[in-house]
Design a protein around this motif. Structure first.
Motif, PDB file in Angstrom:
ATOM      1  N   ILE A 279     -10.207  36.432 -33.753  1.00 62.12           N
ATOM      2  CA  ILE A 279     -11.075  35.283 -34.018  1.00 62.12           C
ATOM      3  C   ILE A 279     -10.835  34.169 -33.004  1.00 62.12           C
ATOM      4  CG2 ILE A 279     -11.623  33.463 -35.662  1.00 62.12           C
ATOM      5  CD1 ILE A 279     -12.734  36.141 -36.434  1.00 62.12           C
ATOM      6  N   TYR A 280      -9.574  33.884 -32.700  1.00 58.09           N
ATOM      7  CA  TYR A 280      -9.272  32.797 -31.770  1.00 58.09           C
ATOM      8  C   TYR A 280      -9.721  33.136 -30.350  1.00 58.09           C
ATOM      9  CZ  TYR A 280      -6.599  30.197 -35.220  1.00 58.09           C
ATOM     10  OH  TYR A 280      -6.228  29.476 -36.319  1.00 58.09           O
ATOM     11  N   SER A 281      -9.536  34.384 -29.923  1.00 59.74           N
ATOM     12  CA  SER A 281      -9.973  34.744 -28.572  1.00 59.74           C
ATOM     13  C   SER A 281     -11.495  34.727 -28.473  1.00 59.74           C
ATOM     14  CB  SER A 281      -9.419  36.114 -28.182  1.00 59.74           C
ATOM     15  OG  SER A 281      -9.796  37.098 -29.116  1.00 59.74           O
ATOM     16  N   LEU A 282     -12.200  35.099 -29.553  1.00 56.86           N
ATOM     17  CA  LEU A 282     -13.661  35.007 -29.539  1.00 56.86           C
ATOM     18  C   LEU A 282     -14.126  33.564 -29.452  1.00 56.86           C
ATOM     19  CD1 LEU A 282     -14.712  37.726 -32.160  1.00 56.86           C
ATOM     20  CD2 LEU A 282     -14.955  37.802 -29.681  1.00 56.86           C
ATOM     21  N   ILE A 283     -13.413  32.674 -30.131  1.00 59.42           N
ATOM     22  CA  ILE A 283     -13.725  31.247 -29.988  1.00 59.42           C
ATOM     23  C   ILE A 283     -13.468  30.806 -28.549  1.00 59.42           C
ATOM     24  CG2 ILE A 283     -13.043  28.918 -30.706  1.00 59.42           C
ATOM     25  CD1 ILE A 283     -12.439  30.057 -33.464  1.00 59.42           C
ATOM     26  N   GLY A 284     -12.419  31.366 -27.932  1.00 64.75           N
ATOM     27  CA  GLY A 284     -12.144  31.067 -26.531  1.00 64.75           C
ATOM     28  C   GLY A 284     -13.288  31.496 -25.622  1.00 64.75           C
ATOM     29  N   PHE A 285     -13.880  32.674 -25.885  1.00 63.20           N
ATOM     30  CA  PHE A 285     -15.038  33.122 -25.103  1.00 63.20           C
ATOM     31  C   PHE A 285     -16.205  32.156 -25.260  1.00 63.20           C
ATOM     32  CE2 PHE A 285     -13.102  37.471 -25.627  1.00 63.20           C
ATOM     33  CZ  PHE A 285     -12.819  37.646 -24.286  1.00 63.20           C
ATOM     34  N   LEU A 286     -16.382  31.659 -26.484  1.00 61.32           N
ATOM     35  CA  LEU A 286     -17.474  30.717 -26.745  1.00 61.32           C
ATOM     36  C   LEU A 286     -17.267  29.416 -25.976  1.00 61.32           C
ATOM     37  CD1 LEU A 286     -20.031  30.256 -28.451  1.00 61.32           C
ATOM     38  CD2 LEU A 286     -18.575  29.351 -30.262  1.00 61.32           C
ATOM     39  N   VAL A 287     -16.031  28.912 -25.980  1.00 66.21           N
ATOM     40  CA  VAL A 287     -15.725  27.677 -25.241  1.00 66.21           C
ATOM     41  C   VAL A 287     -15.802  27.922 -23.738  1.00 66.21           C
ATOM     42  CG1 VAL A 287     -13.917  25.967 -24.788  1.00 66.21           C
ATOM     43  CG2 VAL A 287     -14.280  26.811 -27.114  1.00 66.21           C
ATOM     44  N   THR A 342      -0.697  25.110 -24.838  1.00 67.11           N
ATOM     45  CA  THR A 342      -1.099  26.000 -25.929  1.00 67.11           C
ATOM     46  C   THR A 342      -0.863  27.454 -25.558  1.00 67.11           C
ATOM     47  OG1 THR A 342      -2.796  24.416 -26.637  1.00 67.11           O
ATOM     48  CG2 THR A 342      -3.008  26.676 -27.426  1.00 67.11           C
ATOM     49  N   ALA A 343      -1.169  27.829 -24.316  1.00 71.00           N
ATOM     50  CA  ALA A 343      -0.999  29.220 -23.883  1.00 71.00           C
ATOM     51  C   ALA A 343       0.470  29.636 -23.902  1.00 71.00           C
ATOM     52  CB  ALA A 343      -1.577  29.401 -22.484  1.00 71.00           C
ATOM     53  N   LEU A 344       1.360  28.721 -23.545  1.00 71.09           N
ATOM     54  CA  LEU A 344       2.787  29.029 -23.510  1.00 71.09           C
ATOM     55  C   LEU A 344       3.462  28.839 -24.863  1.00 71.09           C
ATOM     56  CD1 LEU A 344       3.684  27.375 -20.080  1.00 71.09           C
ATOM     57  CD2 LEU A 344       3.245  29.786 -20.551  1.00 71.09           C
ATOM     58  N   SER A 345       2.699  28.333 -25.852  1.00 75.75           N
ATOM     59  CA  SER A 345       3.217  28.133 -27.206  1.00 75.75           C
ATOM     60  C   SER A 345       4.489  27.288 -27.191  1.00 75.75           C
ATOM     61  CB  SER A 345       3.471  29.489 -27.876  1.00 75.75           C
ATOM     62  OG  SER A 345       3.888  29.317 -29.205  1.00 75.75           O
ATOM     63  N   LEU A 346       4.387  26.099 -26.589  1.00 75.62           N
ATOM     64  CA  LEU A 346       5.555  25.232 -26.464  1.00 75.62           C
ATOM     65  C   LEU A 346       5.886  24.500 -27.756  1.00 75.62           C
ATOM     66  CD1 LEU A 346       4.887  23.714 -22.909  1.00 75.62           C
ATOM     67  CD2 LEU A 346       6.330  25.654 -23.536  1.00 75.62           C
ATOM     68  N   ASN A 347       4.913  24.363 -28.639  1.00 74.94           N
ATOM     69  CA  ASN A 347       5.135  23.654 -29.895  1.00 74.94           C
ATOM     70  C   ASN A 347       5.064  24.616 -31.069  1.00 74.94           C
ATOM     71  OD1 ASN A 347       5.244  21.109 -28.560  1.00 74.94           O
ATOM     72  ND2 ASN A 347       3.005  21.063 -28.501  1.00 74.94           N
ATOM     73  N   GLU A 348       5.698  24.222 -32.171  1.00 70.62           N
ATOM     74  CA  GLU A 348       5.695  25.052 -33.364  1.00 70.62           C
ATOM     75  C   GLU A 348       4.285  25.168 -33.922  1.00 70.62           C
ATOM     76  OE1 GLU A 348       7.724  22.678 -32.728  1.00 70.62           O
ATOM     77  OE2 GLU A 348       9.761  23.470 -32.781  1.00 70.62           O
ATOM     78  N   GLY A 349       3.940  26.370 -34.381  1.00 66.55           N
ATOM     79  CA  GLY A 349       2.648  26.590 -35.004  1.00 66.55           C
ATOM     80  C   GLY A 349       1.527  26.943 -34.052  1.00 66.55           C
ATOM     81  N   GLU A 350       1.805  27.020 -32.751  1.00 63.73           N
ATOM     82  CA  GLU A 350       0.763  27.323 -31.778  1.00 63.73           C
ATOM     83  C   GLU A 350       0.682  28.809 -31.442  1.00 63.73           C
ATOM     84  OE1 GLU A 350       1.382  24.881 -28.352  1.00 63.73           O
ATOM     85  OE2 GLU A 350       0.470  23.121 -29.256  1.00 63.73           O
ATOM     86  N   GLU A 351       1.526  29.626 -32.076  1.00 67.09           N
ATOM     87  CA  GLU A 351       1.548  31.056 -31.754  1.00 67.09           C
ATOM     88  C   GLU A 351       0.205  31.717 -32.028  1.00 67.09           C
ATOM     89  OE1 GLU A 351       3.598  29.610 -33.824  1.00 67.09           O
ATOM     90  OE2 GLU A 351       5.654  29.762 -33.070  1.00 67.09           O
ATOM     91  N   THR A 352      -0.511  31.247 -33.052  1.00 69.72           N
ATOM     92  CA  THR A 352      -1.757  31.899 -33.429  1.00 69.72           C
ATOM     93  C   THR A 352      -2.899  31.592 -32.474  1.00 69.72           C
ATOM     94  OG1 THR A 352      -2.302  30.020 -34.866  1.00 69.72           O
ATOM     95  CG2 THR A 352      -1.146  31.876 -35.864  1.00 69.72           C
ATOM     96  N   ARG A 353      -2.769  30.546 -31.652  1.00 63.20           N
ATOM     97  CA  ARG A 353      -3.887  30.118 -30.808  1.00 63.20           C
ATOM     98  C   ARG A 353      -3.678  30.452 -29.334  1.00 63.20           C
ATOM     99  NH1 ARG A 353      -2.993  25.991 -34.463  1.00 63.20           N
ATOM    100  NH2 ARG A 353      -1.730  24.781 -33.004  1.00 63.20           N
ATOM    101  N   VAL A 354      -2.634  31.201 -29.010  1.00 63.89           N
ATOM    102  CA  VAL A 354      -2.360  31.490 -27.603  1.00 63.89           C
ATOM    103  C   VAL A 354      -3.467  32.327 -26.972  1.00 63.89           C
ATOM    104  CG1 VAL A 354       0.136  31.286 -27.826  1.00 63.89           C
ATOM    105  CG2 VAL A 354      -0.948  33.488 -28.271  1.00 63.89           C
ATOM    106  N   SER A 355      -4.075  33.237 -27.749  1.00 62.28           N
ATOM    107  CA  SER A 355      -5.118  34.093 -27.177  1.00 62.28           C
ATOM    108  C   SER A 355      -6.325  33.272 -26.739  1.00 62.28           C
ATOM    109  CB  SER A 355      -5.542  35.153 -28.204  1.00 62.28           C
ATOM    110  OG  SER A 355      -6.014  34.550 -29.388  1.00 62.28           O
ATOM    111  N   MET A 356      -6.667  32.232 -27.496  1.00 66.22           N
ATOM    112  CA  MET A 356      -7.788  31.373 -27.112  1.00 66.22           C
ATOM    113  C   MET A 356      -7.500  30.672 -25.789  1.00 66.22           C
ATOM    114  SD  MET A 356      -9.430  28.140 -29.201  1.00 66.22           S
ATOM    115  CE  MET A 356      -7.866  27.248 -29.152  1.00 66.22           C
TER     116      MET A 356
END
Length: 404
Positions: A279-287, A342-356
């Motif tokens: 879902i997050y990577s598809l949102i990335g394609f949209l953006v 966000t891509a490097l997941s430097l902060n807590e909780g960002e693991e789910t959004r790295v694909s976007m």
């Protein structure tokens, strides 16, 4: 992300909490990665099917935290009334119920007002048989029951057995249900679902038991469909807007080559970073579609402006490339750097959004490189071989072939 520091050594542990479906998990059953509703009318068959399903899940690679909502019940007495004997002794279900409940739970006999033992509040007075906490079925059969001016025993009109009752009954669509849950890690959820369904077809479930999926597994298909619809609609709206601005139905098509050129980098980065299409990577394609559009727009817009001033298509493209190269690189670099945390997941909780983030970064980089090479070539090709001549030639060929 968990960080542990021992003396001068530092260890970091990071785990994605989204199971590739792309939705962050939260509290509640509906947020589980894989939720399986077992449906049926017989509770024993449902319990057996729940153990079978949990065993199947252990065979599927990538599943963990497998559990069921079924819990072993508490001991209880089950009373089955014999209707024929009840009519023979001329008693009623209400009389039997009162005798049975009074023996076990007791019967309210009054209220003790202003009870000093209860902080001055009223206390209910309940009368029950002595030793009722340790009654056995044989003890309950000798409880007296009123029956038409005479007394009979409970065992004369009912059958009593000691059983185990459920702690709770779950119903889905008016059917009894047992829910089996599991989390998914290090594997796409779609692959896990397909393997599980294959195992169910091969091994089957208890007779009379059906199943349906819930949680993220059920939402996955509809979510993907909605994102794809949004992507197609955005492409259509962008094309319509550019057709109005360029006053041409074909020039926007050249500019929209930026999206497939951006897909090259996006898919490669997803592969190299071991991420999946979710879902997050598809949102990335949209953006990404909106972001990579600016490269082709900057180049084509200035090219058409220079051609309007009298330059040839080749000279206009060369001059536009020189002029627009710096702003294209500056805007691309700014957006890439902005997505890196966000891509490097430097902060807590960002693991789910790295694909976007990786989708956007890869799309921007590849689109910037290829746009400056491919779009000018395509533009020059169609300037030398206009689309209108294509249609004219095709129409002439059809006329010659059909004889009209």
């Amino acid at each position: 992300m968990l960080k542990i520091i021992f003396h001068k050594q530092r260890y970091e542990f990071s785990e994605s909490k989204s199971s590739v479906a792309g939705i962050s998990t939260g509290g509640g059953e509906e947020h589980s990665s894989l939720l399986i509703y077992l449906l049926g009318s017989d509770m024993d068959s449902l319990i057996k099917a729940s153990y079978q399903m949990q065993k199947k899940l252990t065979k599927v690679t990538g599943t963990k935290d497998i559990r069921s909502n079924y819990r072993v019940g508490v001991p209880e007495f089950k009373l089955t009334v014999d209707r024929d004997r009840m009519k023979f002794f001329n008693t009623s279900v209400q009389d039997i119920k009162e005798a049975f409940a009074g023996a076990i739970s007791g019967k309210k006999a009054g209220v003790l007002p202003n009870d000093s033992q209860n902080n001055g509040r009223d206390t209910d007075i309940v009368v029950r048989l002595k030793g009722s906490d340790s009654f056995k079925p044989s003890d309950l059969t000798s409880i007296p029951v009123k029956a038409d001016n005479k007394t009979v025993f409970l065992g004369d009109v009912a059958h009593i057995e000691e059983t185990v009752g459920p702690t709770g009954i779950t119903r889905v669509n008016k059917q009894r249900s047992v829910i089996v849950q599991a989390n998914v890690t290090d594997r796409p959820l779609n692959e896990v679902v397909q393997e599980l369904e294959s195992l169910i077809k091969q091994e089957g479930l208890s007779e009379g038991v059906t199943y349906r999926l819930g949680g993220q597994a059920a939402n996955m298909g509809s979510s993907y469909g909605e994102i794809i619809q949004a992507l197609l609609l955005s492409l259509l709206l962008v094309y319509m807007l550019l057709a109005v601005l360029y006053e041409s139905a074909f020039t926007p098509m050249i500019r929209m080559l930026s999206l497939p050129l951006g897909l090259i980098g996006s898919l490669l980065l997803l592969l190299f970073t071991n991420n999946t299409i979710n879902i997050y990577s598809l949102i990335g394609f949209l953006v990404m579609d909106g972001l990579v559009a600016k490269n082709g727009t900057l180049l084509l817009d200035y090219t058409l402006t220079l051609m309007g001033r009298g330059m040839s298509a080749y000279e206009a493209l060369v001059e536009a490339g020189k002029t627009r190269l710096k702003p294209i690189f500056m805007t691309t670099l700014t957006m890439v750097v902005g997505m890196l945390p966000t891509a490097l997941s430097l902060n807590e909780g960002e693991e789910t959004r790295v694909s976007m983030a990786w989708v956007i970064i890869g799309g921007l980089v590849s689109s910037t490189v290829f746009t400056l090479l491919v779009i000018p070539i395509v533009f020059l090709f169609f300037e030398h071989y206009p689309v209108r001549s294509w249609f004219t030639g095709a129409l002439g060929y059809v006329k010659r072939w059909t004889g009209y």
